[in-house]
Write an enzyme that holds these catalytic residues in place. Structure first.
Site, mmCIF file in Angstrom:
data_model
loop_
_atom_site.group_PDB
_atom_site.id
_atom_site.type_symbol
_atom_site.label_atom_id
_atom_site.label_comp_id
_atom_site.label_asym_id
_atom_site.label_seq_id
_atom_site.Cartn_x
_atom_site.Cartn_y
_atom_site.Cartn_z
ATOM 1 N NE ARG A 192 -6.692 19.733 -4.005
ATOM 2 C CZ ARG A 192 -5.572 20.069 -4.612
ATOM 3 N NH1 ARG A 192 -5.617 20.618 -5.810
ATOM 4 N NH2 ARG A 192 -4.401 19.859 -4.041
ATOM 5 C CE1 TYR B 278 -1.127 7.526 -2.503
ATOM 6 C CE2 TYR B 278 -1.386 5.580 -3.889
ATOM 7 C CZ TYR B 278 -1.919 6.705 -3.288
ATOM 8 O OH TYR B 278 -3.248 7.004 -3.470
ATOM 9 C CB ALA C 234 4.934 1.145 2.228
#
Length: 244
Positions: free
Chosen positions: A16, A156, A158
């Site tokens: 998706r 996130y 990093a």
């Protein structure tokens, strides 16, 4: 790739959202498609049906992309099923947002493993066939927060910053083998990951005054795969002008 071979693309995390849009765009360009996904069988099956409706070969592979051994086994199966690979899109990703001072080691490791380590796991397997055929294109899905950071997303940010360094280093290593490696840094894109955000406030700061849609990213993937033979080691921002 010889002229009588079909073009093959693998898109991770493609049941998706952005991954699905990338798979469909590449299928429209004539690629046979392999997709990976973690758990949503219904969404994966629907994506495969849409891909097959475009008259290409398509198959899905369900496994935990944060697991090194699972990635190795899946890559072996994909190459057995399709024969070779021309494009790898490392798209799979998750979020586990929270202020760093309250962030658990579990949430840190889950994001790093899924968003960054998985790119190593998949690329390290797929790269062997690209080196052998002396051609290939790898596209890593980074993010604007990998360039500018974001409060509440240390894990996130990093991981996405790590993908940028990974991209630039691989481009230097693999250019002599005719393998191009680039990254895309999406801004705020209308997906499940952004559905709970205050979009009105976000749009105020975007020069193009709208959120992106998955097709915006997918068209950039198609461009890098098909129409960018002299582009490698780059990070393409697709963010409506948010980060300049």
């Amino acid at each position: 790739m010889s002229e009588n071979q079909n073009k093959i693309a693998l898109v991770t995390g493609a049941s998706r959202g952005i991954g699905k849009a990338c798979a469909i765009e590449l299928a429209k360009a004539g690629y046979d498609i392999a997709i990976t996904y973690a758990g949503n069988d219904e969404a994966a099956n629907q994506t495969i049906e849409e891909l097959k409706a475009l008259k290409v070969k398509a198959k899905s592979y369900k496994f935990n992309i944060a697991d090194k051994e699972a990635c190795s086994n899946a890559a072996e199966e994909i190459l057995k099923d399709f024969g070779h690979l021309d494009v790898l899109v490392n798209n799979a990703g998750i979020t586990r947002d929270g202020l760093f001072m309250r962030m658990s080691a579990e949430n840190w490791e889950a994001v790093i493993n899924t968003n960054l380590n998985s790119a190593y796991y998949m690329t390290s397997q797929i790269i062997k066939t690209m080196i052998k055929q002396r051609s290939g294109c790898i596209i890593n899905m980074s993010s604007i927060v990998g360039k500018m950071g974001n409060a509440g997303q240390a894990n996130y940010s990093a991981a996405k910053a790590g993908l940028i360094g990974f991209t630039k280093s691989l481009a230097k290593e693999l250019g002599s083998r005719n393998i191009r490696v680039n990254a895309i840094a999406p801004g705020f894109i209308q997906t499940d990951m952004t559905k709970d955000l205050d979009t009105e406030k976000i749009v105020e700061h975007i020069p193009l005054k709208r959120l992106g849609v998955p097709a915006d990213i997918a068209k950039t993937v198609k461009f890098l795969a098909e129409d960018a033979p002299y582009i490698t080691g780059q990070v393409i921002g697709v963010d409506g002008g948010l980060v300049v």
